[in-house]
Design a protein around this motif. Sequence first.
Motif: not given
Lengths: 240, 528
Positions: A73, A76-77, A96, A100-101, A103-106, B3, B111, B113-117
Motif C-alpha cells: 500500500v 503504491h503511492k 470518472e 477515481l484512480f 483519488s485512490f492514488q492519494g 473512498r 485498483l 496497483a493503487l495504494p489500496i489494501g
Amino acid sequence: MASVIEVKNLTKQFGKFKALSGVDLAVEKGEVMAFLGPNGAGKTTTIRVLLGILRASSGSVKVFGKDAWDHAVELHKRIAFVPGDVNLWPNLTGGEVIDLFTSFQGGKHSGERHRERFIKMFNLDPTKKCRTYSKGNRQKVALISALASNAELFILDEPTSGLDPLMLKTFEDCILELKKEGKSVLLSSHILGEVDKLADHVTIIREGRVVKTGSMTEIKKAAHGKSLEDVFLSEYEDQK
Amino acid sequence: MIRYLLFILRRERLMTPIWIASLLAASIGIAIAFQQLFATPEDMRVMAETLANPAMQALIGPTYGIDSLTPAMLMAQELLIFMIITVAIFNIFLVIRHTRTDEEQGRLEMLRALPIGRLTNPAATLLFAFKANLAITLAIALGLIATNMDGMQVCGAFIYAGSIGASGFLFASIALLMAQLFSTSRGALSGSFALMGVFYIARAFGDMSGNILSYISPMGLGLRVYSFYDNIAWPILVLFVQAIIIGGIALLVCRNRDLGEGIIPASKGRRHASRFLQTPFGLAWNLSKGNFLAWTIGLFALGATYGAVIGDIAEFVQTNEMFQTLLGLGQGDLITYQVVESFISMILVVMAMVAAIPVVIIANKIRSEEKQGRIEPIFARAIRRRSLLATYTIIAAFGSAWFIFITALGLYAGGANTGLLNFSNIVHIALFYVPAILVMLGMAVFLVGFLPKLTSLVWVIFGYSFLTVYFGSLLGLPEWMDRLSPFGYHPDLEASGFVTMPFIVLSTTAIALILMGFQAYRSRDLVG
C-alpha cells in the motif's frame, strides 16, 4: 544509492507450474527499462509480483528498497501502473474513472490542469461511458490516470497495444518527458521501435528466466550491425 | 476505505435502490392485499388450515398462532421465506459483482496497483452489503408499520424485517467466501446458489418432520422468529454472528491468496472442438446446455414439490369456498379426479409460465451474444444469419415441449403415491400449454429481429401473464384481460379432442411471430 526496483532470484510457482525460476531485475532511478519476452514468458507475472498482488514463492523483491508484498500500500503511492488489457466499469465514464484512480492514488496529485492536459494530448472524450470505448480508448484512460499522477515509478505492461501511430508518438513523448523529470519506467512491450527509442536498458525473459540483460548501447554494439529486430528474434528463438 | 465505499455506492446508485424500492413496494402491496383478503376470522382460519400441513410447511416453513390469527401473522408465515430468498439473491449478485467479477475482468488488478489494501475490496463490499441490508430492514419494517394492517406491531415488523436483513447479510458473507474459493464469477455464483438450494432443502426436511435441520439451515433459522406472534429475536442475532464469522474467514482467505486465483482450481478443457461443436448448431447447443440442464433439474424438482402436496391440497379444496371459486367449481362438487385435475391444470398454467422462462432465455441468447460482440466473428465466416437464428429457435422450441413435460413428470413423480394422479391426463394438460410457450418464444424472436434493444419487453408480457393468471379470478378481472395473455387459454377437460381452437390460434400466432422475426433479423444491422 538503492535501485528503484531490485529483484533477486525470484521464483513463482502456481501449483505444479513454475512461472518464474530465478529472475533478476534491476531498475535504477531515472532510467527506462524495457522488459521483453515472448507471450507466456512471465513478464506479467513478474510485474504482478512487483505490485504485491502476487506473492513471491522465493527470492527477494524490493521496490524503493522495501519488500513489494509487505509494503504494497505504502509503495503504491509512488507507483503508477498501466495494464495491457484495460477493462473498465461499463457504467462509469472515462473522466470518472480517471478521477477515481487519482483519488485512490492519494497523496498530492498533479491537479486538474495536468489531467486536462493529458486528456487533450491523447484526444480522449472523458464524458463517454466506458462500455462505448474501444480498446485503444480504454487504454488511454489508464495511461492518462497514470501520467497525471505524481508517481516516481511507472510500471507499464504493454501499454500501447491498442494505440494508433499518432497516439504512440504522444506516448513516447510522455515517457521521454518522465525520464527528463528523473522518473523510472519499467516498460514491457512487443513494439521494438518503441523500445529502441525509449529504453536505456533491456531485459529479455523466456520461460521464466532472464536470457539477456544489458544497456541498449551494449546490445547494439554486440549485434555487429544486425538490426535490433534480429537480435530479439534470435533471443526469442534459439536455445530450443 | 471510505473512498472505496463511495466508489461502490457510485456504481450501485441505480441497482441497489431499485432492489430496495421493489422490496418495499412488494411488502406494502402484499400487506394491503392480505388485509383485504382476510377480512374475517373465518377467512384466516381457512387459510391457516391450508398452511398447517407438512407439505406446505416444506414449502414455506413453520406455521404458528392458530389461536390468535391476524393478517399480519399470515403474511409473515407465507411470505418470509420468499423475502429471504429474494434478498439472498440480491446479496449474492451484489457481492460477486464487486469482488470476483471485478477480479476476473482485470479491473481489480488496476485498483490493487493503487495504494489500496489487499482487503479493501472485500471488506468494503461486505460493509456496503451490510448497509444495504440495514436499509432493506428499515424500509420493510417502516413500510409495514405504515400500512397499519390488522395485527401489525412495531416490534413484530422489526423482527420480521430483521430476519430478512440478517439472512441477506449472511448470504453476502457466503458469497464473499465463494468469491475467494472459486476463480471465476460464474463458479462463485453457482457455488452460492447451490448452497442456498441446500439450505432451502435442509430446511424443508427439517420443517416437515420438525427436527434440528431447521435450526442448522440458516434459512430455517430465519423463519424461527415467529414474527407478529412470539417475536423471538435471538435467531437474528445468531444469523448476524454467523455472517460475521463467515465474512471473517473470507477476508482471511483473501489475504493469503494471489490475485486472480481461487482455492478450487479451474478445470482444463479439451484440445479440440468435437465435430458437433464445429457446427453452428453445436455451438448454440454448447452455449445453452448448462441452462438446459439446470432448468430441467429445477423444474422437475418444482413439479415434484407441487406433486407432493397434491393429496393435502385436494382434501383441503373440497372444504374451502375460496379455492372452489378460484378453480371455477360449483359448491358441493365432488372431490376426486375432477378437483384434482382442475387443481393440476391451475398449477400447470403457472408451471408453463415458469417453463417458458428458460425458453425465452435461450432464444435471447443470440442477442446477448451479439451484445458481447461474439456474433460478428461468426457472421464473418460463411454462416447465414437465418441459419444461426434457426439453431437457437429450434433448441428453444424443443425446450418449449421439453421443460413443461419435465415439470409434468416431476408433478406425477411427486404425487404418484396419492393415487389421485393420472399420468396421461397430466401430460395431456401440460402439452396443451406448449403453444402458449411457443408464443412467448415467438415474441422473443420477433423482438430479436425488430427491436434488438428492447428484447427485455418479453418479460413485461410475462409479468402481465402472471398477474392475470394468478390473481385474475381472485380480483375479478374481466375475461378479455385474461385472453390477452397467451396463458389465458385453458384446456377443456371434458372435451376429448386435443386440437382445439385456442391451440390452433396460439400455434399460428407463434409461427407468424417467428417468421416475422426471421425476416427482420436477416435485414437489420448488428448492434453492440
